[in-house]
Design a protein around this motif. Structure first.
Motif, PDB file in Angstrom:
ATOM      1  N   VAL A 102       0.853  -1.185   0.000  1.00 40.80           N
ATOM      2  CA  VAL A 102       0.000   0.000   0.000  1.00 40.80           C
ATOM      3  C   VAL A 102       0.893   1.240   0.000  1.00 40.80           C
ATOM      4  CG1 VAL A 102      -1.808   1.275   1.206  1.00 40.80           C
ATOM      5  CG2 VAL A 102      -1.819  -1.221   1.255  1.00 40.80           C
ATOM      6  N   GLN A 138       1.188   5.307   0.314  1.00 42.27           N
ATOM      7  CA  GLN A 138       0.541   6.446   0.966  1.00 42.27           C
ATOM      8  C   GLN A 138      -0.739   6.009   1.695  1.00 42.27           C
ATOM      9  OE1 GLN A 138       3.143   8.205   0.909  1.00 42.27           O
ATOM     10  NE2 GLN A 138       2.423  10.137   0.064  1.00 42.27           N
ATOM     11  N   PRO A 139      -0.624   5.046   2.626  1.00 43.33           N
ATOM     12  CA  PRO A 139      -1.821   4.531   3.300  1.00 43.33           C
ATOM     13  C   PRO A 139      -2.613   5.628   3.994  1.00 43.33           C
ATOM     14  CG  PRO A 139       0.193   3.804   4.400  1.00 43.33           C
ATOM     15  CD  PRO A 139       0.610   4.495   3.145  1.00 43.33           C
ATOM     16  N   THR A 192      -4.424   7.983   2.641  1.00 46.38           N
ATOM     17  CA  THR A 192      -4.543   9.259   1.929  1.00 46.38           C
ATOM     18  C   THR A 192      -5.403   9.056   0.681  1.00 46.38           C
ATOM     19  OG1 THR A 192      -2.645   8.948   0.458  1.00 46.38           O
ATOM     20  CG2 THR A 192      -2.176   9.836   2.658  1.00 46.38           C
ATOM     21  N   GLU A 252      -3.780   6.901  -2.051  1.00 47.81           N
ATOM     22  CA  GLU A 252      -3.465   5.510  -1.739  1.00 47.81           C
ATOM     23  C   GLU A 252      -3.662   4.607  -2.960  1.00 47.81           C
ATOM     24  OE1 GLU A 252      -4.521   3.526   2.179  1.00 47.81           O
ATOM     25  OE2 GLU A 252      -5.961   2.581   0.815  1.00 47.81           O
TER      26      GLU A 252
END
Length: 165
Positions: A65, A67-68, A70, A73
């Protein structure tokens, strides 16, 4: 005689499939060991990115994942498919390319384009992905996108910030 020959051929085919399958098992297990955890990196443009890897489904799937949590993502899901290891990338562009692990190096995980869903002709899409261990426990992640204007490759050097996301 023909029964014996048939039994021998069946055994050889079974052994060959098991040997190929064991290669996929070994490569997938090594990929999971390499990647599981939380990572931080800097993009080619100088931006900061967080990437998390974890397993699901009793360890049969590795999930990446970006940019978890956001709006940006994205997710790539890695899993075995018989003799192959497949990566399906759920892109923010709305397409879902599938890539297959190439047999190039036992230390580098190079995935090559197989096919895609929801891909508009000429639209940019993930076409190649390489994950490779680097010095001091780091991870190099290179991705190549292909679109109407050709290929564009970006490089991301990650460092582990936590063993578990």
């Amino acid at each position: 005689m023909s029964r014996l020959l048939l039994l021998l051929l069946t055994s050889l085919c079974s052994f060959s499939a098991q040997a190929a399958d064991s290669v996929a098992v070994e490569r997938f297990e090594r990929l999971k060991e390499l990647a599981v955890g939380a990572w931080q990196g800097t993009t080619d443009g100088g931006g900061s990115v967080r990437v998390e890897y974890r397993t699901i489904s009793r360890g049969s799937v590795l999930v990446e994942v970006w940019q978890p949590g956001t709006r940006a993502e994205t997710m790539t899901v890695f899993h075995r498919d018989g003799e192959r290891v497949i990566a399906t990338h759920y892109c923010a562009q709305g397409n879902q390319p599938r890539l297959v692990l190439a047999e190039r190096s036992s230390k580098t995980f190079a995935f090559e384009y197989l096919d895609a869903t929801n891909l508009v002709e000429g639209a940019s899409h993930l076409h190649g992905l390489v994950l490779a261990p680097v010095a001091e426990g780091g991870l190099q992640r290179d991705e190549t996108y292909r679109g109407a204007s050709g290929d564009e490759t970006s490089h991301l050097r990650l460092r582990r910030v936590a063993d578990k996301p």
